[in-house]
Design a protein around this motif. Structure first.
Motif, PDB file in Angstrom:
ATOM      1  N   ALA A   1       0.809  -1.027   0.045  1.00 26.51           N
ATOM      2  CA  ALA A   1      -0.176  -0.009  -0.030  1.00 26.51           C
ATOM      3  C   ALA A   1       0.885   1.242  -0.041  1.00 26.51           C
ATOM      4  N   ALA A   2       1.981   1.216   0.858  1.00 26.46           N
ATOM      5  CA  ALA A   2       2.740   2.378   0.801  1.00 26.46           C
ATOM      6  C   ALA A   2       3.220   2.743  -0.501  1.00 26.46           C
TER       7      ALA A   2
ATOM      8  N   ARG B   1       2.215   1.664  -3.352  1.00 27.77           N
ATOM      9  CA  ARG B   1       1.065   2.315  -4.334  1.00 27.77           C
ATOM     10  C   ARG B   1       0.772   3.832  -4.220  1.00 27.77           C
ATOM     11  N   ARG B   2       0.811   4.312  -3.072  1.00 27.78           N
ATOM     12  CA  ARG B   2       0.639   5.649  -2.684  1.00 27.78           C
ATOM     13  C   ARG B   2       1.812   6.295  -3.217  1.00 27.78           C
ATOM     14  N   ILE B   3       3.255   5.723  -2.982  1.00 27.79           N
ATOM     15  CA  ILE B   3       4.249   6.659  -3.472  1.00 27.79           C
ATOM     16  C   ILE B   3       4.122   6.642  -5.203  1.00 27.79           C
ATOM     17  N   HIS B   4       3.602   5.823  -5.747  1.00 28.96           N
ATOM     18  CA  HIS B   4       3.665   5.838  -7.057  1.00 28.96           C
ATOM     19  C   HIS B   4       2.355   6.833  -7.553  1.00 28.96           C
ATOM     20  N   VAL B   5       1.145   6.818  -6.921  1.00 29.00           N
ATOM     21  CA  VAL B   5       0.086   7.521  -7.106  1.00 29.00           C
ATOM     22  C   VAL B   5       0.517   9.195  -7.093  1.00 29.00           C
ATOM     23  N   GLY B   6       1.315   9.415  -5.983  1.00 29.72           N
ATOM     24  CA  GLY B   6       1.468  10.719  -5.670  1.00 29.72           C
ATOM     25  C   GLY B   6       2.720  11.099  -6.723  1.00 29.72           C
ATOM     26  N   ASN B   7       3.737  10.324  -7.128  1.00 34.07           N
ATOM     27  CA  ASN B   7       4.498  10.606  -8.293  1.00 34.07           C
ATOM     28  C   ASN B   7       3.927  10.966  -9.532  1.00 34.07           C
TER      29      ASN B   7
ATOM     30  N   CYS C   1      10.622   1.095   0.922  1.00 31.15           N
ATOM     31  CA  CYS C   1       9.594   0.382   0.781  1.00 31.15           C
ATOM     32  C   CYS C   1       9.587  -0.735  -0.206  1.00 31.15           C
TER      33      CYS C   1
END
Length: 165
Positions: free
Chosen positions: A3-4, A6-12, A120
């Motif tokens: 999940a962490a 995925r959040r990094i990739h979405v934010g990026n 991560c």
């Protein structure tokens, strides 16, 4: 992928979308829409790049001392203020200052994100995580530029204000 990650990739991807949404139209905005001329527009692009070069040596030290998340959040705020200021700026000095903020913020984001990806991921999936990051960056830049091109109108300053906001 956790999940962490995925959040990094979405934010990026969202950050790249915003960059692609604004930076390709910076020259036209400064030179034609604001009427500051091509020389000022060239300086704005140079300041954007030089600001990035100035802050990058300090980014690594800040990431080690403070951690990647606070550094990333600070960079995001800087870049956001810079982008919003670009849409509101009408004078050469304010446009140059806004471009410096945007360039510095954007430059610091990448090392912070890379550190978060390393934290991560495992050695087995790290190359996949970075490949996904670069894919999403390019996708965000391209889609942002495409959509931004449909919003801008060189006869209306308000369309650029909306774009930078």
């Amino acid at each position: 992928m956790g999940a962490a990650m995925r959040r990094i990739h979405v934010g990026n991807a969202l950050s790249a979308f915003g960059l692609g949404f604004t930076v390709p139209y910076l020259y036209v905005y400064v030179a034609q829409v604001r009427g500051l001329g091509s020389m000022t527009a060239g300086f704005v692009l140079a300041v954007f790049a030089v600001a990035a070069l100035i802050v990058l040596p300090f980014a690594g030290r800040a990431i080690v001392r403070r951690g990647p998340l606070p550094v990333l959040l600070t960079a995001l705020v800087m870049a956001s203020i810079g982008a919003l200021s670009l849409g509101l700026a009408g004078q050469a000095a304010t446009v140059l200052a806004a471009a410096a903020l945007l360039g510095a913020g954007q430059a610091v984001m990448q090392p912070a994100l890379a550190t978060m990806i390393v934290d991560c991921s495992t050695s087995q999936n790290r190359s996949r995580a970075f490949a996904t990051q670069f894919f999403l960056q390019n996708l965000g830049l391209g889609v942002g530029g495409l959509i931004g091109g449909h919003l801008v109108d060189t006869t209306r300053v308000s369309s650029f204000t909306l774009l930078f906001a």
